[in-house]
Design a protein around this motif. Structure first.
Motif, PDB file in Angstrom:
ATOM      1  N   VAL A 197      37.091  79.204  37.232  1.00  0.00           N
ATOM      2  CA  VAL A 197      37.881  78.772  35.945  1.00  0.00           C
ATOM      3  C   VAL A 197      38.594  77.768  36.141  1.00  0.00           C
ATOM      4  CG1 VAL A 197      39.373  79.318  33.890  1.00  0.00           C
ATOM      5  CG2 VAL A 197      37.307  80.925  34.729  1.00  0.00           C
ATOM      6  N   ALA A 198      39.562  78.075  37.415  1.00  0.00           N
ATOM      7  CA  ALA A 198      40.456  77.099  37.565  1.00  0.00           C
ATOM      8  C   ALA A 198      40.061  75.746  38.329  1.00  0.00           C
ATOM      9  CB  ALA A 198      41.636  77.496  38.666  1.00  0.00           C
ATOM     10  N   LEU A 199      38.882  75.806  38.950  1.00  0.00           N
ATOM     11  CA  LEU A 199      38.166  74.639  39.551  1.00  0.00           C
ATOM     12  C   LEU A 199      37.733  73.875  38.306  1.00  0.00           C
ATOM     13  CD1 LEU A 199      36.643  76.429  42.644  1.00  0.00           C
ATOM     14  CD2 LEU A 199      38.546  74.903  42.391  1.00  0.00           C
ATOM     15  N   ALA A 200      37.251  74.500  37.436  1.00  0.00           N
ATOM     16  CA  ALA A 200      36.584  73.655  36.452  1.00  0.00           C
ATOM     17  C   ALA A 200      37.479  73.265  35.562  1.00  0.00           C
ATOM     18  CB  ALA A 200      35.677  74.356  35.301  1.00  0.00           C
ATOM     19  N   ARG A 201      38.753  73.515  35.417  1.00  0.00           N
ATOM     20  CA  ARG A 201      39.883  73.054  34.589  1.00  0.00           C
ATOM     21  C   ARG A 201      40.545  72.058  35.295  1.00  0.00           C
ATOM     22  NH1 ARG A 201      44.856  76.609  33.713  1.00  0.00           N
ATOM     23  NH2 ARG A 201      46.407  75.077  33.991  1.00  0.00           N
ATOM     24  N   PHE A 202      40.803  72.195  36.758  1.00  0.00           N
ATOM     25  CA  PHE A 202      41.653  71.152  37.519  1.00  0.00           C
ATOM     26  C   PHE A 202      40.820  70.037  38.132  1.00  0.00           C
ATOM     27  CE2 PHE A 202      44.577  75.069  37.939  1.00  0.00           C
ATOM     28  CZ  PHE A 202      45.656  74.547  36.974  1.00  0.00           C
ATOM     29  N   ALA A 203      39.614  70.242  38.703  1.00  0.00           N
ATOM     30  CA  ALA A 203      38.663  69.442  39.488  1.00  0.00           C
ATOM     31  C   ALA A 203      37.331  69.496  38.904  1.00  0.00           C
ATOM     32  CB  ALA A 203      38.944  69.822  40.806  1.00  0.00           C
ATOM     33  N   PRO A 204      37.178  69.045  37.840  1.00  0.00           N
ATOM     34  CA  PRO A 204      35.608  68.976  37.260  1.00  0.00           C
ATOM     35  C   PRO A 204      34.703  67.973  38.071  1.00  0.00           C
ATOM     36  CG  PRO A 204      36.797  68.152  35.608  1.00  0.00           C
ATOM     37  CD  PRO A 204      37.697  68.760  36.680  1.00  0.00           C
ATOM     38  N   ASP A 205      35.390  67.159  38.434  1.00  0.00           N
ATOM     39  CA  ASP A 205      34.377  65.946  39.191  1.00  0.00           C
ATOM     40  C   ASP A 205      34.071  66.665  40.506  1.00  0.00           C
ATOM     41  OD1 ASP A 205      34.616  64.427  36.877  1.00  0.00           O
ATOM     42  OD2 ASP A 205      36.120  62.960  37.786  1.00  0.00           O
ATOM     43  N   GLN A 206      34.829  67.008  41.315  1.00  0.00           N
ATOM     44  CA  GLN A 206      34.576  67.904  42.550  1.00  0.00           C
ATOM     45  C   GLN A 206      33.828  69.054  42.420  1.00  0.00           C
ATOM     46  OE1 GLN A 206      37.756  66.478  41.943  1.00  0.00           O
ATOM     47  NE2 GLN A 206      37.865  65.134  43.627  1.00  0.00           N
ATOM     48  N   VAL A 207      33.582  69.737  41.307  1.00  0.00           N
ATOM     49  CA  VAL A 207      32.960  70.744  41.079  1.00  0.00           C
ATOM     50  C   VAL A 207      31.470  70.210  40.973  1.00  0.00           C
ATOM     51  CG1 VAL A 207      32.124  72.617  39.441  1.00  0.00           C
ATOM     52  CG2 VAL A 207      34.334  72.454  39.985  1.00  0.00           C
ATOM     53  N   LYS A 208      31.367  69.188  40.234  1.00  0.00           N
ATOM     54  CA  LYS A 208      30.151  68.557  40.076  1.00  0.00           C
ATOM     55  C   LYS A 208      29.465  67.861  41.352  1.00  0.00           C
ATOM     56  CE  LYS A 208      27.771  64.845  37.688  1.00  0.00           C
ATOM     57  NZ  LYS A 208      27.781  63.844  36.943  1.00  0.00           N
ATOM     58  N   ARG A 209      30.308  67.320  42.153  1.00  0.00           N
ATOM     59  CA  ARG A 209      30.001  66.904  43.489  1.00  0.00           C
ATOM     60  C   ARG A 209      29.648  68.196  44.320  1.00  0.00           C
ATOM     61  NH1 ARG A 209      34.537  64.645  46.721  1.00  0.00           N
ATOM     62  NH2 ARG A 209      33.305  65.153  48.606  1.00  0.00           N
ATOM     63  N   LEU A 210      30.357  69.300  44.372  1.00  0.00           N
ATOM     64  CA  LEU A 210      29.790  70.457  44.930  1.00  0.00           C
ATOM     65  C   LEU A 210      28.338  70.928  44.485  1.00  0.00           C
ATOM     66  CD1 LEU A 210      30.464  72.631  47.370  1.00  0.00           C
ATOM     67  CD2 LEU A 210      31.702  73.790  45.513  1.00  0.00           C
ATOM     68  N   LYS A 211      28.247  70.914  43.424  1.00  0.00           N
ATOM     69  CA  LYS A 211      26.860  71.184  42.755  1.00  0.00           C
ATOM     70  C   LYS A 211      25.645  70.636  43.442  1.00  0.00           C
ATOM     71  CE  LYS A 211      28.400  73.857  38.574  1.00  0.00           C
ATOM     72  NZ  LYS A 211      28.294  73.827  36.923  1.00  0.00           N
ATOM     73  N   GLU A 212      25.941  69.219  43.219  1.00  0.00           N
ATOM     74  CA  GLU A 212      24.889  68.069  43.719  1.00  0.00           C
ATOM     75  C   GLU A 212      24.902  68.344  45.211  1.00  0.00           C
ATOM     76  OE1 GLU A 212      26.827  64.499  42.575  1.00  0.00           O
ATOM     77  OE2 GLU A 212      25.940  64.744  40.407  1.00  0.00           O
ATOM     78  N   ALA A 213      25.827  68.566  45.844  1.00  0.00           N
ATOM     79  CA  ALA A 213      25.489  68.820  47.493  1.00  0.00           C
ATOM     80  C   ALA A 213      24.703  70.021  47.753  1.00  0.00           C
ATOM     81  CB  ALA A 213      27.184  68.947  48.132  1.00  0.00           C
TER      82      ALA A 213
END
Length: 162
Positions: free
Chosen positions: A79-95
């Motif tokens: 929840v915190a990651l989606a709120r604070f760093a959504p772009d990085q979460v997307k990058r992590l999913k792609e990786a």
């Protein structure tokens, strides 16, 4: 132990954008190192350098453990990651998806190597277990040959280093 491994072992709680980016970057670093090692292993197996590929196993297990601990931290802080760093979460999913494709390729190469080695062993066993008959008997007999073994039969040697 690298900085990323140490941070992922500490079980951090994400409380801001900086923490979120740091956690995701550490997980991405672990994933990148693991992907590189799996890629090397895949290529070594593909070219038949199995002993060399096997030397990577301890480091691969270590990196996989680090990555899995990181994934657990990401799940705990989703929840915190989606709120604070959504772009990085997307990058992590792609990786992670790219890594899954690499693992599929690795599994195909390993399955092919296994099938080839099983085929070689099966063929060797079949050749070693062929009945040895004298050439002077049966429909294809050559009278007077006097040889009771296959002309090229000899000791069977199997390398355990493969």
């Amino acid at each position: 132990m690298s900085v990323a491994e140490r941070i992922l072992d500490e079980r951090p709680r994400v409380s801001g954008a900086g923490d979120a980016r740091a956690l995701i970057e550490n997980v991405l670093d672990a994933l990148s190192a693991l992907a590189h090692l799996v890629g090397e292993e895949t290529e070594l197996v593909r070219v038949g350098r199995l002993p060399e590929a096997m030397t990577r196993e301890p480091r691969k297990a270590e990196l996989a453990g680090t990555y899995m601990r990181g994934v657990e931290q990401v799940k705990l802080n989703a929840v915190a990651l989606a709120r604070f760093a959504p772009d990085q979460v997307k990058r992590l999913k792609e990786a992670h998806h790219a890594f899954q494709n690499l693992i599929e390729t690795n599994q195909l190469v390993l399955a092919t190597a296994r099938a080839v080695s099983e085929s070689v062993i099966r063929d060797l066993a079949a050749d070693a277990n062929k009945p040895m008959r004298a050439n002077g008997y049966g429909p294809a007999a050559t009278v007077g040959a006097g040889v009771f073994a296959r002309p090229n039969s000899g000791p069977l040697v199997v390398s355990r280093r493969l």
